[in-house]
Design an enzyme around this catalytic site. Structure first.
Site, PDB file in Angstrom:
ATOM      1  N   ILE A 122      23.429 187.224  47.512  1.00 15.46           N
ATOM      2  CA  ILE A 122      22.161 187.819  47.932  1.00 15.46           C
ATOM      3  C   ILE A 122      22.362 188.613  49.207  1.00 15.46           C
ATOM      4  O   ILE A 122      22.920 188.111  50.189  1.00 15.46           O
ATOM      5  CB  ILE A 122      21.087 186.733  48.092  1.00 15.46           C
ATOM      6  CG1 ILE A 122      20.831 186.172  46.694  1.00 15.46           C
ATOM      7  CG2 ILE A 122      19.812 187.297  48.688  1.00 15.46           C
ATOM      8  CD1 ILE A 122      19.884 185.047  46.638  1.00 15.46           C
ATOM      9  N   LEU A 139      15.306 177.628  57.261  1.00 14.64           N
ATOM     10  CA  LEU A 139      15.858 178.464  58.327  1.00 14.64           C
ATOM     11  C   LEU A 139      17.096 179.226  57.853  1.00 14.64           C
ATOM     12  O   LEU A 139      17.703 179.973  58.608  1.00 14.64           O
ATOM     13  CB  LEU A 139      16.203 177.600  59.549  1.00 14.64           C
ATOM     14  CG  LEU A 139      15.002 176.850  60.139  1.00 14.64           C
ATOM     15  CD1 LEU A 139      15.432 175.955  61.288  1.00 14.64           C
ATOM     16  CD2 LEU A 139      13.928 177.827  60.601  1.00 14.64           C
ATOM     17  N   GLY A 140      17.458 179.076  56.589  1.00 15.63           N
ATOM     18  CA  GLY A 140      18.638 179.741  56.060  1.00 15.63           C
ATOM     19  C   GLY A 140      18.358 181.168  55.605  1.00 15.63           C
ATOM     20  O   GLY A 140      17.258 181.693  55.805  1.00 15.63           O
ATOM     21  N   GLN A 141      19.363 181.775  54.987  1.00 13.91           N
ATOM     22  CA  GLN A 141      19.257 183.187  54.595  1.00 13.91           C
ATOM     23  C   GLN A 141      18.054 183.429  53.684  1.00 13.91           C
ATOM     24  O   GLN A 141      17.244 184.327  53.924  1.00 13.91           O
ATOM     25  CB  GLN A 141      20.532 183.644  53.871  1.00 13.91           C
ATOM     26  CG  GLN A 141      20.522 185.135  53.540  1.00 13.91           C
ATOM     27  CD  GLN A 141      21.542 185.533  52.483  1.00 13.91           C
ATOM     28  OE1 GLN A 141      22.116 184.679  51.792  1.00 13.91           O
ATOM     29  NE2 GLN A 141      21.780 186.826  52.337  1.00 13.91           N
ATOM     30  N   ASP A 158      15.745 166.421  57.369  1.00 11.84           N
ATOM     31  CA  ASP A 158      17.086 166.387  56.813  1.00 11.84           C
ATOM     32  C   ASP A 158      16.915 165.903  55.375  1.00 11.84           C
ATOM     33  O   ASP A 158      16.343 164.824  55.152  1.00 11.84           O
ATOM     34  CB  ASP A 158      17.947 165.409  57.635  1.00 11.84           C
ATOM     35  CG  ASP A 158      19.385 165.393  57.175  1.00 11.84           C
ATOM     36  OD1 ASP A 158      19.619 165.557  55.962  1.00 11.84           O
ATOM     37  OD2 ASP A 158      20.272 165.222  58.031  1.00 11.84           O
ATOM     38  N   GLY A 213      15.489 173.800  53.816  1.00 12.59           N
ATOM     39  CA  GLY A 213      16.445 174.852  54.163  1.00 12.59           C
ATOM     40  C   GLY A 213      15.742 176.145  54.548  1.00 12.59           C
ATOM     41  O   GLY A 213      16.252 177.245  54.314  1.00 12.59           O
ATOM     42  N   TYR A 242      31.196 173.311  45.912  1.00  8.69           N
ATOM     43  CA  TYR A 242      29.859 173.907  45.819  1.00  8.69           C
ATOM     44  C   TYR A 242      29.478 174.114  44.345  1.00  8.69           C
ATOM     45  O   TYR A 242      28.378 173.739  43.919  1.00  8.69           O
ATOM     46  CB  TYR A 242      29.878 175.239  46.570  1.00  8.69           C
ATOM     47  CG  TYR A 242      28.637 176.079  46.459  1.00  8.69           C
ATOM     48  CD1 TYR A 242      27.433 175.673  47.029  1.00  8.69           C
ATOM     49  CD2 TYR A 242      28.668 177.310  45.807  1.00  8.69           C
ATOM     50  CE1 TYR A 242      26.305 176.464  46.943  1.00  8.69           C
ATOM     51  CE2 TYR A 242      27.541 178.109  45.724  1.00  8.69           C
ATOM     52  CZ  TYR A 242      26.365 177.686  46.289  1.00  8.69           C
ATOM     53  OH  TYR A 242      25.247 178.468  46.210  1.00  8.69           O
TER      54      TYR A 242
HETATM   55  N1  SER Z   1      26.364 183.314  47.744  1.00  7.86           N
HETATM   56  C1  SER Z   1      26.924 182.049  47.345  1.00  7.86           C
HETATM   57  C2  SER Z   1      28.279 181.854  47.920  1.00  7.86           C
HETATM   58  O1  SER Z   1      28.967 182.833  48.064  1.00  7.86           O
HETATM   59  C3  SER Z   1      27.008 181.977  45.856  1.00  7.86           C
HETATM   60  O2  SER Z   1      25.974 181.244  45.359  1.00  7.86           O
HETATM   61  O3  SER Z   1      28.668 180.757  48.181  1.00  7.86           O
END
Ligand code: SER
Length: 315
Positions: free
Chosen positions: A171, A10-12, A52, A8, A141
């Site tokens: 974050i 390339l993510g935030q 992946d 991951g 999630y």
């Molecule tokens: N930043 C995340 C979300 O909002 C929380 O872990 O899904």
């Protein structure tokens, strides 16, 4: 940590962590991976491989070939997006983590994988939420994050895998946008302040959630992974936080720089319900005691830094 593979990347978080770890451990010791090339430019000249996380064999191959000793597993579908595709969220988040833990078991690699404030949901203390309390998430999630904590603990107890993690709050950062979570408003508000001097929030006034500025989130990875394992009682995963925020508080901090900044509301019922199911504020005492965690950025310091960086980027 000596040779690190990031999923991951390339993510935030990944796109900044890759550079942070490259500085700490040397550029040649970082393998950044992702399942597409979207946002690849954020990695600059760092080493990138397509991966992946549902492909355990390819992960194993990359870890063995590159003599990886630590896997930082960030690839996951976030809260709001997860509610639009719960089945895929379970598959990606749990399947990916299990592959990572299996590869760690086979190769002896250590694992950092973040959990989230999303592990909480019902019947827990909303204020000063303790490290150990009821965890009954209401999002897919959150279901995958609480299951992931338990699974990582299991691999540690059963197979001796050195798996560690933190429960990240929202974050806030200025390089890469978050991938459709519930706390994203606290990032968007800064972008819109710089672009238009106004923001319409999908989260209601007085809805408090914990937040952390990216430099603190990155430092936490290194400090936890380098911590003396004998001192770690809660490996997966530690509450950590810097500030408990709601939209008006952020707006007031922005107005110190942009006095005319305007905030109004168009509430998204899905994300609002998720936000209300999460803690108002976390108790991060265990992280402080077991590995010396502390946040350096508070709201004024973060706001000044965010605005300065976004002005450079957007104006
Ligand atoms: N930043 C995340 C979300 O909002 C929380 O872990 O899904």
């Amino acid at each position: 940590m000596k040779r690190i593979l990031i999923t991951g990347a390339l993510g935030q978080i990944g796109s900044e962590l890759a550079h942070y770890l490259a500085k700490e451990y040397g550029k040649d010791n970082i393998i950044a991976t992702g399942r597409s090339h979207r946002n690849i430019e954020a990695l600059g000249d760092l080493h990138f491989e397509m991966l992946d996380v549902s492909d355990g064999e390819r992960l194993n191959e990359l870890v063995e070939k590159n003599k990886i000793d630590t896997i930082v597993h960030l690839a996951a579908i976030l809260s709001a997006k997860g509610e639009t595709m719960p089945q895929e969220t379970w598959h990606t988040n749990m399947g990916g983590l299990q592959n990572v833990l299996e590869v760690a078991k086979n190769t002896g690699a250590a694992v950092f994988t973040p959990s989230s404030i999303a592990v909480f949901g019902k019947d827990f203390p909303l204020d000063n939420t303790p490290q150990s309390t009821v965890m009954l998430p209401t999002t897919m999630y959150g279901v995958t994050k609480v299951s992931g904590e338990i699974l990582a603990d299991y691999y540690h107890q059963k197979f001796g895998v050195d798996a560690r993690g933190v429960r990240y709050p929202g974050i806030i950062s200025h390089l890469t946008l978050p991938g459709n979570g519930t706390t994203d408003y606290a990032v968007h508000i800064y972008y819109e302040a710089v672009k238009n001097n106004k923001y319409t929030s999908y989260i209601a006034k007085d809805t408090y959630m914990d937040m952390l500025y990216m430099p603190d989130a990155l430092r936490a990875v290194v400090e936890l992974m380098e911590a003396n394992p004998d001192k770690l009682i809660h490996r997966n995963a530690f509450n950590i936080t810097a500030m408990s925020l709601e939209p008006e508080k952020i707006a007031a901090a922005i107005r110190k720089h942009y006095p005319e900044f305007a905030l109004d509301y168009a509430i998204d019922p899905v994300r609002q319900a998720i936000a209300e199911s999460w803690p108002n504020s976390l108790d991060d005492t265990c992280a402080r005691e077991e590995w010396g965690w502390h946040a350096e950025y508070d709201l004024p310091a973060m706001t000044a830094d965010m605005l300065e960086n976004l002005e450079k980027k957007l104006k």
